[in-house]
Design a protein around this motif. Structure first.
Motif, PDB file in Angstrom:
ATOM      1  N   ALA A  18       0.824  -1.211   0.000  1.00  0.00           N
ATOM      2  CA  ALA A  18       0.000   0.000   0.000  1.00  0.00           C
ATOM      3  C   ALA A  18       0.858   1.261   0.000  1.00  0.00           C
ATOM      4  O   ALA A  18       0.593   2.204  -0.765  1.00  0.00           O
ATOM      5  CB  ALA A  18      -0.929  -0.003   1.215  1.00  0.00           C
ATOM      6  N   ASN A  19       1.892   1.281   0.832  1.00  0.00           N
ATOM      7  CA  ASN A  19       2.777   2.449   0.865  1.00  0.00           C
ATOM      8  C   ASN A  19       3.546   2.605  -0.440  1.00  0.00           C
ATOM      9  O   ASN A  19       3.747   3.729  -0.920  1.00  0.00           O
ATOM     10  CB  ASN A  19       3.762   2.330   2.039  1.00  0.00           C
ATOM     11  CG  ASN A  19       3.147   2.717   3.359  1.00  0.00           C
ATOM     12  OD1 ASN A  19       2.919   3.899   3.635  1.00  0.00           O
ATOM     13  ND2 ASN A  19       2.859   1.731   4.194  1.00  0.00           N
ATOM     14  N   GLY A  20       3.979   1.469  -1.017  1.00  0.00           N
ATOM     15  CA  GLY A  20       4.685   1.525  -2.291  1.00  0.00           C
ATOM     16  C   GLY A  20       3.811   2.062  -3.406  1.00  0.00           C
ATOM     17  O   GLY A  20       4.234   2.911  -4.199  1.00  0.00           O
ATOM     18  N   LEU A 231      -6.988  14.943   9.927  1.00  0.00           N
ATOM     19  CA  LEU A 231      -7.573  14.745  11.261  1.00  0.00           C
ATOM     20  C   LEU A 231      -7.793  13.267  11.555  1.00  0.00           C
ATOM     21  O   LEU A 231      -7.523  12.791  12.670  1.00  0.00           O
ATOM     22  CB  LEU A 231      -8.911  15.487  11.367  1.00  0.00           C
ATOM     23  CG  LEU A 231      -8.858  16.969  11.738  1.00  0.00           C
ATOM     24  CD1 LEU A 231     -10.227  17.606  11.578  1.00  0.00           C
ATOM     25  CD2 LEU A 231      -8.340  17.148  13.163  1.00  0.00           C
ATOM     26  N   LEU A 232      -8.264  12.530  10.553  1.00  0.00           N
ATOM     27  CA  LEU A 232      -8.480  11.097  10.715  1.00  0.00           C
ATOM     28  C   LEU A 232      -7.154  10.380  10.974  1.00  0.00           C
ATOM     29  O   LEU A 232      -7.074   9.516  11.868  1.00  0.00           O
ATOM     30  CB  LEU A 232      -9.163  10.532   9.466  1.00  0.00           C
ATOM     31  CG  LEU A 232      -9.447   9.028   9.450  1.00  0.00           C
ATOM     32  CD1 LEU A 232     -10.386   8.643  10.592  1.00  0.00           C
ATOM     33  CD2 LEU A 232     -10.040   8.601   8.111  1.00  0.00           C
ATOM     34  N   LEU A 233      -6.121  10.727  10.219  1.00  0.00           N
ATOM     35  CA  LEU A 233      -4.806  10.112  10.405  1.00  0.00           C
ATOM     36  C   LEU A 233      -4.247  10.394  11.793  1.00  0.00           C
ATOM     37  O   LEU A 233      -3.745   9.494  12.474  1.00  0.00           O
ATOM     38  CB  LEU A 233      -3.824  10.628   9.343  1.00  0.00           C
ATOM     39  CG  LEU A 233      -3.927  10.057   7.938  1.00  0.00           C
ATOM     40  CD1 LEU A 233      -2.909  10.721   7.029  1.00  0.00           C
ATOM     41  CD2 LEU A 233      -3.709   8.546   7.941  1.00  0.00           C
ATOM     42  N   VAL A 234      -4.326  11.652  12.205  1.00  0.00           N
ATOM     43  CA  VAL A 234      -3.785  12.034  13.523  1.00  0.00           C
ATOM     44  C   VAL A 234      -4.537  11.328  14.643  1.00  0.00           C
ATOM     45  O   VAL A 234      -3.925  10.804  15.582  1.00  0.00           O
ATOM     46  CB  VAL A 234      -3.848  13.562  13.696  1.00  0.00           C
ATOM     47  CG1 VAL A 234      -3.518  13.958  15.127  1.00  0.00           C
ATOM     48  CG2 VAL A 234      -2.878  14.250  12.740  1.00  0.00           C
ATOM     49  N   SER A 235      -5.860  11.290  14.558  1.00  0.00           N
ATOM     50  CA  SER A 235      -6.661  10.632  15.595  1.00  0.00           C
ATOM     51  C   SER A 235      -6.322   9.147  15.691  1.00  0.00           C
ATOM     52  O   SER A 235      -6.144   8.599  16.787  1.00  0.00           O
ATOM     53  CB  SER A 235      -8.151  10.808  15.303  1.00  0.00           C
ATOM     54  OG  SER A 235      -8.489  12.164  15.219  1.00  0.00           O
ATOM     55  N   PHE A 236      -6.219   8.493  14.528  1.00  0.00           N
ATOM     56  CA  PHE A 236      -5.894   7.074  14.505  1.00  0.00           C
ATOM     57  C   PHE A 236      -4.502   6.823  15.062  1.00  0.00           C
ATOM     58  O   PHE A 236      -4.272   5.861  15.800  1.00  0.00           O
ATOM     59  CB  PHE A 236      -6.001   6.543  13.074  1.00  0.00           C
ATOM     60  CG  PHE A 236      -5.829   5.049  12.965  1.00  0.00           C
ATOM     61  CD1 PHE A 236      -6.806   4.193  13.429  1.00  0.00           C
ATOM     62  CD2 PHE A 236      -4.687   4.508  12.414  1.00  0.00           C
ATOM     63  CE1 PHE A 236      -6.649   2.816  13.341  1.00  0.00           C
ATOM     64  CE2 PHE A 236      -4.516   3.134  12.316  1.00  0.00           C
ATOM     65  CZ  PHE A 236      -5.503   2.286  12.781  1.00  0.00           C
ATOM     66  N   ALA A 273       1.121   2.296  10.078  1.00  0.00           N
ATOM     67  CA  ALA A 273       1.895   2.282   8.834  1.00  0.00           C
ATOM     68  C   ALA A 273       1.157   1.565   7.717  1.00  0.00           C
ATOM     69  O   ALA A 273       1.352   1.870   6.537  1.00  0.00           O
ATOM     70  CB  ALA A 273       3.256   1.611   9.072  1.00  0.00           C
ATOM     71  N   THR A 274       0.297   0.610   8.071  1.00  0.00           N
ATOM     72  CA  THR A 274      -0.475  -0.138   7.067  1.00  0.00           C
ATOM     73  C   THR A 274      -1.735   0.603   6.640  1.00  0.00           C
ATOM     74  O   THR A 274      -2.094   0.617   5.458  1.00  0.00           O
ATOM     75  CB  THR A 274      -0.864  -1.522   7.634  1.00  0.00           C
ATOM     76  OG1 THR A 274       0.321  -2.218   8.034  1.00  0.00           O
ATOM     77  CG2 THR A 274      -1.609  -2.349   6.600  1.00  0.00           C
ATOM     78  N   VAL A 275      -2.402   1.247   7.592  1.00  0.00           N
ATOM     79  CA  VAL A 275      -3.694   1.886   7.318  1.00  0.00           C
ATOM     80  C   VAL A 275      -3.526   3.270   6.682  1.00  0.00           C
ATOM     81  O   VAL A 275      -4.326   3.660   5.821  1.00  0.00           O
ATOM     82  CB  VAL A 275      -4.521   1.988   8.617  1.00  0.00           C
ATOM     83  CG1 VAL A 275      -5.774   2.839   8.416  1.00  0.00           C
ATOM     84  CG2 VAL A 275      -4.902   0.598   9.109  1.00  0.00           C
ATOM     85  N   SER A 276      -2.494   4.020   7.074  1.00  0.00           N
ATOM     86  CA  SER A 276      -2.340   5.406   6.613  1.00  0.00           C
ATOM     87  C   SER A 276      -2.313   5.547   5.089  1.00  0.00           C
ATOM     88  O   SER A 276      -2.988   6.445   4.549  1.00  0.00           O
ATOM     89  CB  SER A 276      -1.099   6.047   7.235  1.00  0.00           C
ATOM     90  OG  SER A 276       0.074   5.346   6.888  1.00  0.00           O
ATOM     91  N   PRO A 277      -1.574   4.702   4.323  1.00  0.00           N
ATOM     92  CA  PRO A 277      -1.614   4.863   2.859  1.00  0.00           C
ATOM     93  C   PRO A 277      -2.982   4.561   2.265  1.00  0.00           C
ATOM     94  O   PRO A 277      -3.379   5.173   1.262  1.00  0.00           O
ATOM     95  CB  PRO A 277      -0.554   3.873   2.357  1.00  0.00           C
ATOM     96  CG  PRO A 277      -0.438   2.854   3.431  1.00  0.00           C
ATOM     97  CD  PRO A 277      -0.657   3.606   4.701  1.00  0.00           C
TER      98      PRO A 277
END
Length: 302
Positions: A18-20, A231-236, A273-277
């Motif tokens: 996902a990040n790639g 905001l979603l990324l920071v909260s998670f 690291a998996t969910v953010s991308p």
């Protein structure tokens, strides 16, 4: 135990993929459609850091690797554990930087940080340099205290093959205080930035409702969408970080190698690291369109 390891391998592989994909398609779309913004540079940096982090944990997961490469075990332990700490710190600090950049981007002219808008890209590059220097230096003690596993009793096992020398209480307290202060500062800035973003979003919403202007609404909408994503990324991240702290405190009190606890801790650390991308890809219309076009091309070629 075997099923947990399989889940961990699957999670890490999905995260790397996902990040790639996000990094490749985002760089391509930026070059194709517009000049890179500070948020584009920051999210690409975040994806790169997460790829390195996940590759390291995937390597560490292969327990037989250290047995196959039985030379330079101590060097491998020092390098891998050091890089894992550095990338984890960069993940925290880059997410914090992303939230600050988004606050500056959407801030009104009266806001104290709005004067940085015009040179935000150059400030972002300088911030990357500072963050790398900070994390490389703050975790340098790992190089000194990490050793290959042995039967000595004054070691804290951090994996099946790597250990940390036990430090005296003064050094331990100092390092723990510095680490918690650094992490607490970044998390605190994330929360403060999130509060500012919520305030600015509410302000934009009130203005758009008052003016009833379609042109203003369409102009503000992408900014609001990007702000909600951050905001979603920071909260998670904050939720996962607090969970990681609790597990880390428990594993430290054990003072011994517990495979299940360490595997769960790695899994929790890698969730962000998996969910953010996935979140970043799903919130970027250009990337979604680009993925659809690639999918259509593959279908035609078949």
């Amino acid at each position: 135990m075997l099923s947990l390891k399989h889940v961990y391998f699957f999670q890490t592989s999905i995260g790397i993929l996902a990040n790639g994909l996000f990094l490749i398609f985002h760089i391509f779309s930026v070059n194709q459609f517009h000049r890179p913004k500070p948020t584009d540079i920051t999210t690409c940096h975040l994806a790169f850091v997460h790829i390195v982090m996940l590759l390291i944990t995937l390597y560490v997961l292969s327990e037989d690797m250290f047995q196959l490469l039985n030379f330079l075990n101590e060097f491998q332990c020092k390098l891998l554990f050091y890089l894992s700490r550095v990338t984890r710190g960069l993940s925290i600090s880059t997410t914090c930087l992303l939230s600050i950049i988004q606050v500056i981007t959407i801030s009104p002219g009266s806001f104290c940080l709005s004067r940085f808008k015009h040179k935000l890209k150059s400030y972002t590059i300088f911030a990357f340099f500072c963050l790398w220097c900070l994390n490389l230096s703050a975790n340098s003690y790992v190089i000194i205290y990490t050793v290959a596993h042995s039967n000595r009793t004054n070691l804290l096992n951090v994996s099946k093959y790597c250990s940390l020398f036990s430090m005296n209480s003064v050094i331990t307290t100092l390092l723990l205080t510095l680490g918690l202060t650094q992490s607490g500062l970044f998390v605190g800035m994330m929360l403060l930035s999130s509060m500012c973003m919520v305030v600015f979003l509410c302000s934009h919403q009130r203005k758009s409702e008052y003016l009833h202007s379609m042109s203003i609404s369409s102009r503000i909408s992408p900014v609001k969408h990007a702000t909600r994503t951050v905001l979603l990324l920071v909260s998670f991240f904050v939720i996962m970080y607090c969970l990681d702290i609790m597990i880390s405190s428990f594993s430290t009190t054990l003072w011994k190698y517990e495979p299940v606890v360490l595997d769960i801790q790695r899994m929790v650390r890698n969730i962000y690291a998996t969910v953010s991308p996935v979140v970043l890809i799903s919130s970027n219309k250009r990337l979604i369109e680009l993925l659809h076009n690639v999918n259509d091309m593959i279908t035609i070629l078949k």
